[in-house]
Design a protein around this motif. Structure first.
Motif, mmCIF file in Angstrom:
data_model
loop_
_atom_site.group_PDB
_atom_site.id
_atom_site.type_symbol
_atom_site.label_atom_id
_atom_site.label_comp_id
_atom_site.label_asym_id
_atom_site.label_seq_id
_atom_site.Cartn_x
_atom_site.Cartn_y
_atom_site.Cartn_z
ATOM 1 N N VAL A 129 4.164 23.995 -35.045
ATOM 2 C CA VAL A 129 3.282 23.094 -35.777
ATOM 3 C C VAL A 129 3.030 23.789 -37.116
ATOM 4 O O VAL A 129 2.527 24.907 -37.162
ATOM 5 N N VAL A 130 3.430 23.142 -38.202
ATOM 6 C CA VAL A 130 3.395 23.772 -39.520
ATOM 7 C C VAL A 130 2.067 23.529 -40.234
ATOM 8 O O VAL A 130 1.414 24.454 -40.687
ATOM 9 N N LYS A 131 1.671 22.271 -40.336
ATOM 10 C CA LYS A 131 0.506 21.917 -41.152
ATOM 11 C C LYS A 131 -0.234 20.751 -40.530
ATOM 12 O O LYS A 131 0.379 19.810 -40.050
ATOM 13 N N VAL A 132 -1.560 20.830 -40.569
ATOM 14 C CA VAL A 132 -2.431 19.771 -40.078
ATOM 15 C C VAL A 132 -3.415 19.424 -41.191
ATOM 16 O O VAL A 132 -3.985 20.315 -41.815
ATOM 17 N N LYS A 133 -3.589 18.123 -41.431
ATOM 18 C CA LYS A 133 -4.608 17.666 -42.381
ATOM 19 C C LYS A 133 -5.581 16.793 -41.613
ATOM 20 O O LYS A 133 -5.224 15.711 -41.142
ATOM 21 N N MET A 156 -3.382 21.806 -29.822
ATOM 22 C CA MET A 156 -2.027 22.188 -30.233
ATOM 23 C C MET A 156 -1.695 23.610 -29.763
ATOM 24 O O MET A 156 -0.581 23.869 -29.287
ATOM 25 N N VAL A 157 -2.652 24.509 -29.856
ATOM 26 C CA VAL A 157 -2.418 25.881 -29.402
ATOM 27 C C VAL A 157 -2.330 25.928 -27.878
ATOM 28 O O VAL A 157 -1.503 26.652 -27.319
ATOM 29 N N ALA A 158 -3.136 25.132 -27.176
ATOM 30 C CA ALA A 158 -3.072 25.090 -25.713
ATOM 31 C C ALA A 158 -1.703 24.602 -25.236
ATOM 32 O O ALA A 158 -1.175 25.086 -24.240
ATOM 33 N N VAL A 159 -1.111 23.654 -25.954
ATOM 34 C CA VAL A 159 0.183 23.077 -25.552
ATOM 35 C C VAL A 159 1.351 23.943 -26.009
ATOM 36 O O VAL A 159 2.277 24.199 -25.243
ATOM 37 N N PHE A 160 1.324 24.427 -27.261
ATOM 38 C CA PHE A 160 2.475 25.122 -27.839
ATOM 39 C C PHE A 160 2.309 26.644 -27.936
ATOM 40 O O PHE A 160 3.231 27.333 -28.382
ATOM 41 N N GLY A 161 1.173 27.187 -27.528
ATOM 42 C CA GLY A 161 0.951 28.625 -27.654
ATOM 43 C C GLY A 161 0.919 29.030 -29.115
ATOM 44 O O GLY A 161 0.419 28.290 -29.969
ATOM 45 N N ASP A 162 1.471 30.206 -29.428
ATOM 46 C CA ASP A 162 1.475 30.686 -30.816
ATOM 47 C C ASP A 162 2.191 29.720 -31.758
ATOM 48 O O ASP A 162 1.857 29.645 -32.944
ATOM 49 N N ALA A 163 3.160 28.968 -31.251
ATOM 50 C CA ALA A 163 3.872 27.987 -32.084
ATOM 51 C C ALA A 163 2.971 26.824 -32.480
ATOM 52 O O ALA A 163 3.308 26.038 -33.361
ATOM 53 N N GLY A 164 1.815 26.705 -31.843
ATOM 54 C CA GLY A 164 0.859 25.660 -32.185
ATOM 55 C C GLY A 164 -0.106 26.045 -33.287
ATOM 56 O O GLY A 164 -0.820 25.208 -33.820
ATOM 57 N N LYS A 165 -0.124 27.339 -33.659
ATOM 58 C CA LYS A 165 -1.002 27.789 -34.747
ATOM 59 C C LYS A 165 -0.433 27.302 -36.073
ATOM 60 O O LYS A 165 0.760 27.419 -36.310
ATOM 61 N N HIS A 166 -1.289 26.791 -36.926
ATOM 62 C CA HIS A 166 -0.816 26.077 -38.110
ATOM 63 C C HIS A 166 -1.728 26.309 -39.306
ATOM 64 O O HIS A 166 -2.866 26.723 -39.166
#
Length: 192
Positions: A129-133, A156-166
């Motif tokens: 997850v790259v960017k959230v507005k 997003m972090v719960a679902v994707f782990g570190d890849a969910g940090k944006h």
């Protein structure tokens, strides 16, 4: 002398464009295709969290849910439509508490995950997850926009782990369509 210097200059120019004359001078650049890590499974995380994704239907205006360009997917802004088909409505700081806003943002996250699943067929293809507005329908004095949008980011972090940090923006709006509480858009990188 001028002719000698001109000849040397031309020889130099021609030699700069010469092809390598043996294999050791030739360099190749490999572009390996990245694959999904074996222990990465957002689909299983959804089950662990008891989240059921929802059909988002067809947009009611002249836009699409998502646009893919290369390995990026740009998701259109979504509101907090619940299982019953109703949006969570109201202004933060007047009609809704921060906790209610957090839950509204979480509903948006479920809707965006639904769009991604529809686009990709499998959420395991999400690389990051790259960017959230996040846009919060709030009164002018409201100050907890970030706490509201955390409902989205936390899922997003719960679902994707570190890849969910944006990267993220959480901003207040004087109004949102239909008086919905929040609207959130997202950019996601995917495995090819």
């Amino acid at each position: 002398m001028k002719n000698l210097m001109l000849g040397a200059f031309l020889l130099l120019l021609l030699s700069c464009g010469a092809e390598p004359n043996n294999e050791s001078e030739q360099k190749t650049v490999e572009n390996p295709i990245e694959t999904v890590p074996g222990d990465y499974n957002p689909e299983a995380k959804l089950g662990d969290l008891n989240i059921t994704l929802r059909d988002q239907g067809t947009p009611v205006a002249n836009y699409v849910h998502a646009v893919r360009t290369g390995n990026l997917i740009f998701l259109a802004g979504k509101g907090p439509k619940q299982d019953n088909g109703e949006n969570i409505l109201g202004k933060l700081g007047a009609d809704l508490s921060v906790e209610e806003g957090y839950n509204a943002a979480r509903e948006v996250a479920i809707n965006q995950l639904s769009v991604l699943k529809s686009e990709l067929g499998n959420l395991n293809k999400v690389k990051r997850v790259v960017k959230v507005k996040g846009m919060v329908n709030a009164i002018p004095d409201f100050k907890d926009h970030s706490k509201v949008i955390n409902g989205y980011s936390d899922l997003m972090v719960a679902v994707f782990g570190d890849a969910g940090k944006h990267a993220r923006a959480a901003v207040g709006m004087g109004s949102l369509p239909g008086n919905m509480a929040v609207e959130i858009e997202m950019i996601v990188e995917v495995y090819e």
